[in-house]
Write a protein that holds these residues in place. Structure first.
Motif, PDB file in Angstrom:
ATOM      1  N   GLU A 131      30.736  45.297  46.131  1.00 42.81           N
ATOM      2  CA  GLU A 131      31.059  43.756  45.897  1.00 42.81           C
ATOM      3  C   GLU A 131      30.231  42.995  45.672  1.00 42.81           C
ATOM      4  O   GLU A 131      28.829  43.244  45.859  1.00 42.81           O
ATOM      5  CB  GLU A 131      31.754  43.569  47.225  1.00 42.81           C
ATOM      6  CG  GLU A 131      33.059  44.246  48.013  1.00 42.81           C
ATOM      7  CD  GLU A 131      33.624  43.741  48.943  1.00 42.81           C
ATOM      8  OE1 GLU A 131      33.035  42.821  49.927  1.00 42.81           O
ATOM      9  OE2 GLU A 131      34.420  44.432  49.616  1.00 42.81           O
ATOM     10  N   MET A 163      35.018  37.879  35.619  1.00 42.69           N
ATOM     11  CA  MET A 163      36.191  38.436  36.280  1.00 42.69           C
ATOM     12  C   MET A 163      37.292  39.253  35.485  1.00 42.69           C
ATOM     13  O   MET A 163      37.670  40.337  35.996  1.00 42.69           O
ATOM     14  CB  MET A 163      36.974  36.978  36.893  1.00 42.69           C
ATOM     15  CG  MET A 163      37.899  37.404  37.967  1.00 42.69           C
ATOM     16  SD  MET A 163      38.534  36.095  38.668  1.00 42.69           S
ATOM     17  CE  MET A 163      37.229  35.293  39.533  1.00 42.69           C
ATOM     18  N   LYS A 164      37.480  39.077  34.419  1.00 37.08           N
ATOM     19  CA  LYS A 164      38.498  39.650  33.641  1.00 37.08           C
ATOM     20  C   LYS A 164      37.878  40.806  33.052  1.00 37.08           C
ATOM     21  O   LYS A 164      38.659  41.899  33.264  1.00 37.08           O
ATOM     22  CB  LYS A 164      38.783  38.858  32.130  1.00 37.08           C
ATOM     23  CG  LYS A 164      39.659  39.408  31.271  1.00 37.08           C
ATOM     24  CD  LYS A 164      39.775  38.561  30.068  1.00 37.08           C
ATOM     25  CE  LYS A 164      40.928  39.291  29.269  1.00 37.08           C
ATOM     26  NZ  LYS A 164      41.324  38.375  27.841  1.00 37.08           N
ATOM     27  N   GLY A 166      35.825  42.562  35.052  1.00 31.89           N
ATOM     28  CA  GLY A 166      35.883  43.294  35.981  1.00 31.89           C
ATOM     29  C   GLY A 166      37.198  43.923  36.617  1.00 31.89           C
ATOM     30  O   GLY A 166      37.265  44.965  37.245  1.00 31.89           O
ATOM     31  N   GLN A 167      38.272  43.019  36.312  1.00 31.02           N
ATOM     32  CA  GLN A 167      39.581  43.523  36.579  1.00 31.02           C
ATOM     33  C   GLN A 167      39.904  44.641  35.757  1.00 31.02           C
ATOM     34  O   GLN A 167      41.007  45.469  36.102  1.00 31.02           O
ATOM     35  CB  GLN A 167      40.427  42.236  36.343  1.00 31.02           C
ATOM     36  CG  GLN A 167      40.206  41.349  37.556  1.00 31.02           C
ATOM     37  CD  GLN A 167      40.850  40.032  37.276  1.00 31.02           C
ATOM     38  OE1 GLN A 167      41.583  39.674  36.014  1.00 31.02           O
ATOM     39  NE2 GLN A 167      41.360  38.966  38.201  1.00 31.02           N
ATOM     40  N   ALA A 168      39.356  44.796  34.683  1.00 26.09           N
ATOM     41  CA  ALA A 168      39.869  45.902  33.593  1.00 26.09           C
ATOM     42  C   ALA A 168      39.176  47.219  34.127  1.00 26.09           C
ATOM     43  O   ALA A 168      39.571  48.345  33.601  1.00 26.09           O
ATOM     44  CB  ALA A 168      39.148  45.545  32.216  1.00 26.09           C
TER      45      ALA A 168
END
Length: 284
Positions: free
Chosen positions: A172, A198-199, A201-203
């Motif tokens: 984290e 953030m985008k 990381g979400q992938a």
């Protein structure tokens, strides 16, 4: 207008690229029109989509800005076992596909080593390099991890990809990695960076895992091979990549200079990008 396209490679992979120059130019030229082409290498993790402050600074200077997602980022195919040097062949193919002859490279954080790789391995094409808050090759000449608030990812990566994958399962972000200046930059000039990270990381974590393993193991080239002029830009309060890394690279690069920003952290140091583009423009 930024043009997005997927560039196909000879091994069957594709790399998602972004070009602010409006299409391919003559391969014998050095960039868009009579100006400079800069290939941007994104941080870890990001998608490769060019960030608004970079596009603005490039447009104001007549610079053609090209960026791309490294393997496993932003729609680009994976490249199992890649090292830092792998970026050079990928960028060479992108440059050929876009009709770019000579160009400068510029990278921040995790993008810095990949920008240097292009200069080392494509010496006839790279006119200059800017490395902002870039990580240095692993060495035992100093404590490589000292000053990093969260070195766990890199420590695990040094033990191989499997160990880094295990670490990613519980990893984290630690807000203490950023200074107050960093948070101000994310809220002010660089909100696009935070949104894009953030985008990415979400992938999924694969791009970041591969980056960290590449950083913590042999890069595939030596800093002494970088013949082009290099500008290192370092925040004095960086808690992600501490100033000792810039000092180490300064000692190892044949033609480098260092701009130290005493009050900057890992993100706020990016406010020097316009001035760094001017530096590149003077060396093309």
């Amino acid at each position: 207008m930024v043009i997005e396209q997927d560039v196909e490679l000879s091994d069957g992979r594709t790399l998602r690229t972004y070009d602010s120059g409006g299409g391919a130019q003559g391969a014998s030229g050095g960039g868009y029109g009579d100006g400079l082409t800069v290939v941007w290498h994104h941080g870890s993790p990001q998608t490769g989509v060019p960030l608004e402050p970079l596009l603005t600074a490039a447009a104001e200077r007549g610079i053609r800005l090209v960026s791309y997602g490294r393997p496993s980022y932003g729609g680009s195919s994976p490249l199992p076992g890649r090292n830092v040097a792998s970026a050079a062949a990928d960028v060479e193919r992108i440059a050929d596909a876009l009709g770019v002859g000579s160009f400068a490279t510029m990278g921040a954080s995790g993008g810095g080593p990949h920008a240097l790789a292009c200069a080392a391995l494509l010496p006839d094409r790279v006119t200059g390099v800017v490395c902002l808050a870039g990580i240095a090759p692993y060495t035992r000449d100093f404590d490589w991890y000292e000053g990093m608030v969260s070195p766990g990812g890199l420590r695990s990566a040094a033990d191989g990809r499997e160990a880094r994958e295990l670490y990613a399962a519980t990893d984290e972000f630690d807000p203490a990695s950023f200074t107050s200046a960093d948070f101000a930059a994310l809220a002010g000039t660089w909100p696009s960076l935070g949104d894009d990270a953030m985008k990415a990381g979400q992938a999924g974590p694969d791009g970041l895992i591969d980056d960290d393993v590449a950083f913590a193991t042999a890069w595939g080239f030596d800093l002494a091979e970088v013949a082009a002029p290099v500008l290192l830009v370092q925040g004095g309060r960086d808690r992600v990549v501490p100033p000792s890394h810039a000092a180490s690279m300064l000692a190892g690069l044949p033609r480098a200079e260092l701009w130290v920003r005493p009050d900057d952290g890992h993100v706020s140091v990016l406010d020097t990008c316009p001035a760094a583009m001017d530096w590149l423009g003077a060396r093309r």
